[in-house]
Design a protein around this motif. Structure first.
Motif, PDB file in Angstrom:
ATOM      1  N   ALA A 134      27.508  12.570 -18.588  1.00 19.05           N
ATOM      2  CA  ALA A 134      26.512  11.675 -19.180  1.00 19.05           C
ATOM      3  C   ALA A 134      25.710  12.416 -20.234  1.00 19.05           C
ATOM      4  CB  ALA A 134      25.580  11.141 -18.098  1.00 19.05           C
ATOM      5  N   GLY A 135      25.334  11.708 -21.305  1.00 17.07           N
ATOM      6  CA  GLY A 135      24.515  12.318 -22.335  1.00 17.07           C
ATOM      7  C   GLY A 135      23.048  12.363 -21.969  1.00 17.07           C
ATOM      8  N   SER A 136      22.610  11.397 -21.154  1.00 14.04           N
ATOM      9  CA  SER A 136      21.197  11.323 -20.772  1.00 14.04           C
ATOM     10  C   SER A 136      21.089  10.742 -19.367  1.00 14.04           C
ATOM     11  CB  SER A 136      20.411  10.418 -21.741  1.00 14.04           C
ATOM     12  OG  SER A 136      20.516  10.861 -23.071  1.00 14.04           O
ATOM     13  N   TRP A 137      19.922  10.931 -18.781  1.00 17.20           N
ATOM     14  CA  TRP A 137      19.644  10.258 -17.523  1.00 17.20           C
ATOM     15  C   TRP A 137      18.160   9.969 -17.423  1.00 17.20           C
ATOM     16  CZ3 TRP A 137      18.637  12.364 -12.079  1.00 17.20           C
ATOM     17  CH2 TRP A 137      17.821  13.497 -12.108  1.00 17.20           C
ATOM     18  N   SER A 138      17.796   9.050 -16.529  1.00 13.35           N
ATOM     19  CA  SER A 138      16.389   8.747 -16.262  1.00 13.35           C
ATOM     20  C   SER A 138      16.259   8.302 -14.811  1.00 13.35           C
ATOM     21  CB  SER A 138      15.866   7.646 -17.190  1.00 13.35           C
ATOM     22  OG  SER A 138      16.494   6.404 -16.909  1.00 13.35           O
ATOM     23  N   VAL A 139      15.074   8.494 -14.280  1.00 11.05           N
ATOM     24  CA  VAL A 139      14.765   8.058 -12.917  1.00 11.05           C
ATOM     25  C   VAL A 139      13.505   7.210 -13.001  1.00 11.05           C
ATOM     26  CG1 VAL A 139      14.212   8.777 -10.561  1.00 11.05           C
ATOM     27  CG2 VAL A 139      15.746  10.184 -11.970  1.00 11.05           C
ATOM     28  N   TYR A 140      13.614   5.959 -12.608  1.00 18.88           N
ATOM     29  CA  TYR A 140      12.446   5.095 -12.708  1.00 18.88           C
ATOM     30  C   TYR A 140      12.393   4.075 -11.582  1.00 18.88           C
ATOM     31  CZ  TYR A 140      15.571   1.706 -15.178  1.00 18.88           C
ATOM     32  OH  TYR A 140      16.578   0.850 -15.544  1.00 18.88           O
ATOM     33  N   ARG A 141      11.246   3.429 -11.491  1.00 20.60           N
ATOM     34  CA  ARG A 141      11.045   2.340 -10.552  1.00 20.60           C
ATOM     35  C   ARG A 141      10.647   1.097 -11.338  1.00 20.60           C
ATOM     36  NH1 ARG A 141       5.508   2.488  -8.073  1.00 20.60           N
ATOM     37  NH2 ARG A 141       5.168   1.438 -10.049  1.00 20.60           N
ATOM     38  N   THR A 142      11.217  -0.038 -10.960  1.00 18.30           N
ATOM     39  CA  THR A 142      10.857  -1.288 -11.604  1.00 18.30           C
ATOM     40  C   THR A 142      11.085  -2.434 -10.633  1.00 18.30           C
ATOM     41  OG1 THR A 142      11.148  -2.619 -13.611  1.00 18.30           O
ATOM     42  CG2 THR A 142      13.142  -1.704 -12.611  1.00 18.30           C
ATOM     43  N   GLY A 143      10.749  -3.624 -11.052  1.00 13.08           N
ATOM     44  CA  GLY A 143      10.914  -4.797 -10.201  1.00 13.08           C
ATOM     45  C   GLY A 143       9.844  -5.822 -10.487  1.00 13.08           C
ATOM     46  N   PRO A 144      10.027  -7.058 -10.007  1.00 11.46           N
ATOM     47  CA  PRO A 144       9.088  -8.143 -10.330  1.00 11.46           C
ATOM     48  C   PRO A 144       7.719  -7.997  -9.696  1.00 11.46           C
ATOM     49  CG  PRO A 144      10.727  -8.872  -8.732  1.00 11.46           C
ATOM     50  CD  PRO A 144      11.162  -7.510  -9.193  1.00 11.46           C
ATOM     51  N   HIS A 145       7.587  -7.145  -8.679  1.00 11.51           N
ATOM     52  CA  HIS A 145       6.320  -7.061  -7.952  1.00 11.51           C
ATOM     53  C   HIS A 145       5.677  -5.682  -8.025  1.00 11.51           C
ATOM     54  CE1 HIS A 145       7.511 -10.936  -6.441  1.00 11.51           C
ATOM     55  NE2 HIS A 145       8.578 -10.434  -5.847  1.00 11.51           N
ATOM     56  N   CYS A 146       6.029  -4.895  -9.046  1.00 11.41           N
ATOM     57  CA  CYS A 146       5.444  -3.563  -9.169  1.00 11.41           C
ATOM     58  C   CYS A 146       5.280  -3.203 -10.638  1.00 11.41           C
ATOM     59  CB  CYS A 146       6.307  -2.514  -8.465  1.00 11.41           C
ATOM     60  SG  CYS A 146       7.859  -2.159  -9.314  1.00 11.41           S
ATOM     61  N   ARG A 147       4.479  -2.192 -10.877  1.00 11.38           N
ATOM     62  CA  ARG A 147       4.300  -1.676 -12.229  1.00 11.38           C
ATOM     63  C   ARG A 147       5.426  -0.692 -12.531  1.00 11.38           C
ATOM     64  NH1 ARG A 147      -1.288   1.181 -13.277  1.00 11.38           N
ATOM     65  NH2 ARG A 147      -0.418   2.563 -11.695  1.00 11.38           N
ATOM     66  N   PRO A 148       6.179  -0.898 -13.621  1.00 11.46           N
ATOM     67  CA  PRO A 148       7.267   0.034 -13.937  1.00 11.46           C
ATOM     68  C   PRO A 148       6.741   1.460 -14.102  1.00 11.46           C
ATOM     69  CG  PRO A 148       7.404  -1.936 -15.298  1.00 11.46           C
ATOM     70  CD  PRO A 148       6.074  -1.982 -14.607  1.00 11.46           C
ATOM     71  N   ALA A 149       7.509   2.423 -13.630  1.00  5.55           N
ATOM     72  CA  ALA A 149       7.108   3.828 -13.752  1.00  5.55           C
ATOM     73  C   ALA A 149       8.347   4.685 -13.929  1.00  5.55           C
ATOM     74  CB  ALA A 149       6.328   4.272 -12.509  1.00  5.55           C
ATOM     75  N   ILE A 150       8.307   5.601 -14.887  1.00  6.75           N
ATOM     76  CA  ILE A 150       9.395   6.563 -15.070  1.00  6.75           C
ATOM     77  C   ILE A 150       8.947   7.900 -14.503  1.00  6.75           C
ATOM     78  CG2 ILE A 150       8.662   7.225 -17.412  1.00  6.75           C
ATOM     79  CD1 ILE A 150      11.699   7.438 -18.072  1.00  6.75           C
ATOM     80  N   PHE A 151       9.831   8.561 -13.758  1.00  9.23           N
ATOM     81  CA  PHE A 151       9.477   9.793 -13.067  1.00  9.23           C
ATOM     82  C   PHE A 151      10.041  11.032 -13.746  1.00  9.23           C
ATOM     83  CE2 PHE A 151       9.789   6.441  -9.774  1.00  9.23           C
ATOM     84  CZ  PHE A 151       8.448   6.337  -9.494  1.00  9.23           C
ATOM     85  N   MET A 152      11.226  10.930 -14.296  1.00 14.12           N
ATOM     86  CA  MET A 152      11.804  12.053 -15.028  1.00 14.12           C
ATOM     87  C   MET A 152      12.947  11.546 -15.888  1.00 14.12           C
ATOM     88  SD  MET A 152      13.995  14.200 -12.176  1.00 14.12           S
ATOM     89  CE  MET A 152      13.220  13.776 -10.617  1.00 14.12           C
ATOM     90  N   SER A 153      13.283  12.324 -16.909  1.00 14.08           N
ATOM     91  CA  SER A 153      14.399  11.975 -17.790  1.00 14.08           C
ATOM     92  C   SER A 153      14.762  13.209 -18.603  1.00 14.08           C
ATOM     93  CB  SER A 153      14.032  10.812 -18.710  1.00 14.08           C
ATOM     94  OG  SER A 153      13.009  11.184 -19.623  1.00 14.08           O
TER      95      SER A 153
END
Length: 270
Positions: free
Chosen positions: A44-63
């Motif tokens: 893979a050229g890139s990666w990211s780790v995040y949380r999202t969904g209809p009932h939470c605030r999106p947040a990225i943890f690392m990339s």
């Protein structure tokens, strides 16, 4: 787009890759080194780790990116500029009672909605994504995403199968790193890191937190383990976990590193 439940066991070639990842837990540049260490199995050229969904605030943890300029944070900002509001690519499809599940999702740029494709994929040269997705009962997702860029060859079935074998370990390692990397909490020292000061900050974030929830979270912010919190407060470990989970639910978070981020952003009381 392909989605399937994870069932494949790790293959014989994954042991060395896993060993390298384990040695980097909690260390700086874990994100870049994990992507590089994984590259022989899954390029893979890139990666990211995040949380999202209809009932939470999106947040990225690392990339991070490997061998190319890193535009992952630009991609995240573009995603938050609008596409995330209608993105259903990682949301469960099955009917019936919601339950926690882990999936592997494989999608090409051509399958992404037009706005999402234009702002994120085409604008940053992304051609393909494979995601390891942990779905919660409230449709919140914790996603580990690997991206192929347009200058790279398409992921082969064998490469996707290799990632499938690694997926459970990658989920565990990523979440463990996020917890370890935040101990002790940067910026929380001296009086600002005392239990009363931390409790005040937490109270300002959510006035519905109970005294016991504040006690538990303040000690977590000081770097105590849940076992340490239980000993310090004279409580049972299951009770500490209950207070922690209730507090995290009120704050709209799932992981300890998110608690640190919230408190570091909250103003001091004067």
């Amino acid at each position: 787009m392909r989605k399937w439940n994870l069932t494949q066991a790790p293959g014989p070639d994954t042991g060395q890759a896993l060993a390298g990842m384990i040695t980097r837990l909690g260390l700086p540049h874990f994100d870049k080194e994990l992507l590089g260490g994984l590259y022989p199995l899954f390029p893979a050229g890139s990666w990211s780790v995040y949380r999202t969904g209809p009932h939470c605030r999106p947040a990225i943890f690392m990339s991070a990116s490997h061998g190319i300029p890193d535009t992952t944070r630009d991609c995240w900002r573009a995603y938050l500029s609008g596409p995330y509001l209608s993105d259903r690519s990682l949301v469960r499809e099955q009917a019936g009672p919601a339950r926690e599940s882990t999936l592997l999702c494989h999608i090409s740029a051509q399958e992404v909605a037009a706005e999402h494709r234009a702002r994120v994929y085409e604008a940053h040269g992304v051609a393909e994504r494979v995601s390891i997705v942990r779905q919660q009962t409230d449709d919140t997702v914790f996603a580990i995403n690997f991206y192929r860029h347009v200058h790279q060859r398409a992921f082969s079935d064998g490469q996707v199968a290799a990632l499938e074998g690694l997926a459970p370990a990658l989920l565990a390692l990523t979440q463990k790193h996020l917890a370890m990397a935040q101990l002790p909490a940067p910026g929380l020292s001296g009086a600002a890191g005392s239990v009363p000061s931390l409790a005040q900050r937490l109270k300002r974030l959510n006035g519905q937190l109970t005294a016991r929830e504040l006690d538990v979270c303040a000690r977590l912010l000081q770097g105590m383990t849940q076992e340490g919190v239980a000993a310090d407060l004279g409580l049972g470990l299951p009770t500490v976990r209950t207070y922690r989970n209730r507090a995290f639910a009120r704050l709209g978070i799932h992981f300890r590193n998110e608690l640190f981020a919230l408190v570091l952003q909250a103003p001091n009381l004067h």
